[in-house]
Design an enzyme around this catalytic site. Sequence first.
Site, PDB file in Angstrom:
ATOM      1  N   GLY A  55       0.860  -1.181   0.000  1.00 22.25           N
ATOM      2  CA  GLY A  55       0.000   0.000   0.000  1.00 22.25           C
ATOM      3  C   GLY A  55       0.891   1.222   0.000  1.00 22.25           C
ATOM      4  CD  GLU A  56       2.776   5.836   0.105  1.00 22.04           C
ATOM      5  OE1 GLU A  56       2.902   5.484  -1.075  1.00 22.04           O
ATOM      6  OE2 GLU A  56       3.747   6.157   0.826  1.00 22.04           O
ATOM      7  CB  SER A  57       5.295   2.775   3.944  1.00 29.83           C
ATOM      8  OG  SER A  57       6.009   3.762   3.220  1.00 29.83           O
ATOM      9  CB  CYS A  87       5.367  -3.700  -1.247  1.00 33.06           C
ATOM     10  SG  CYS A  87       5.871  -2.424  -2.410  1.00 33.06           S
ATOM     11  NE  ARG A 116       8.119   5.661   1.095  1.00 34.01           N
ATOM     12  CZ  ARG A 116       7.637   6.839   0.732  1.00 34.01           C
ATOM     13  NH1 ARG A 116       8.300   7.944   0.970  1.00 34.01           N
ATOM     14  NH2 ARG A 116       6.473   6.917   0.130  1.00 34.01           N
ATOM     15  CB  ILE A 144       3.451  -2.120  -7.372  1.00 31.19           C
ATOM     16  CG1 ILE A 144       2.887  -3.325  -8.149  1.00 31.19           C
ATOM     17  CG2 ILE A 144       2.655  -0.849  -7.682  1.00 31.19           C
ATOM     18  CD1 ILE A 144       1.530  -3.801  -7.651  1.00 31.19           C
ATOM     19  NE  ARG A 145       5.134   5.163  -6.518  1.00 29.76           N
ATOM     20  CZ  ARG A 145       4.800   5.663  -5.321  1.00 29.76           C
ATOM     21  NH1 ARG A 145       3.749   5.246  -4.683  1.00 29.76           N
ATOM     22  NH2 ARG A 145       5.534   6.598  -4.777  1.00 29.76           N
ATOM     23  CG  HIS A 198       2.751  -6.398  -4.087  1.00 29.28           C
ATOM     24  ND1 HIS A 198       2.097  -5.824  -3.016  1.00 29.28           N
ATOM     25  CD2 HIS A 198       3.449  -5.408  -4.666  1.00 29.28           C
ATOM     26  CE1 HIS A 198       2.388  -4.541  -2.961  1.00 29.28           C
ATOM     27  NE2 HIS A 198       3.214  -4.258  -3.947  1.00 29.28           N
ATOM     28  CD  GLU A 200       0.557  -8.751  -1.498  1.00 25.51           C
ATOM     29  OE1 GLU A 200       1.568  -9.476  -1.434  1.00 25.51           O
ATOM     30  OE2 GLU A 200       0.620  -7.506  -1.466  1.00 25.51           O
TER      31      GLU A 200
END
Length: 227
Positions: A55-57, A87, A116, A144-145, A198, A200
């Site tokens: 997600g976004e840390s 991630c 990051r 992903i990023r 990822h 998952e």
Amino acid sequence: MTPHSSQSPPLVGVLALQGDVREHLAALRASGVDAVAVRRPEELDRCDALVLPGGESTTIAKLARIFELVEPIRARIAAGMPVFGTCAGMILLADRIEDGVVGQETFGGLDITVRRNAFGRQVDSFEGPVHVRGIAEPVHGVFIRAPWVEEIGPDVEVLARVSSSGGAGAAAVPGEAGAEASRIVAVRQGRVIATSFHPEVGDDHRVHDLFVDLVRRDLGRTSADRT
Ligand code: GLN
């Protein structure tokens, strides 16, 4: 103390403040454990182990502070609870961040420095086979990023590397490429596992199986200790 009955499957929580929570819940269930979303300290208390999703840390860290989960999660990690971060989840487990936002908090627990968005704009997202130590055939890595692991402490085991240029040719066998040409994308320190990618996403749950094995062994050890 083990929060969950030793008769039932382990209960694994997925931190559900932001990110790909549903995918982790499905992957964990496919790996044979009970899985539950965690948003409150009481929910964490019931869990034998925890997954920190992608997600976004920065967002997850801020929400964890607001939901009063930072100290409870730190305390459980310090007490030896198994944790798996993917991630953004890897970033949240890192003791040190490069290219974080000012004041970005982490739960910590992994003696690593993580960078990051490390693979850069050209290869913002890429996919490719990744050889993970402990898994016979390569897994399909979705990045992903993604962060990479810049530095590891002495107790950290490298589980996987990929080429730092990313892209479809990201595959790299651990130890085959030169250290400067390959980047660490999966690590383990005791009961803490993290991947830059990822696992998952998709139907291949072998990395979750690896984590679930660790959880089961941890519960076996804990109950043996108690008898
Ligand atoms: N770049 C994101 C972060 O800093 C992580 C991306 C991801 O989880 N897919 O948190």
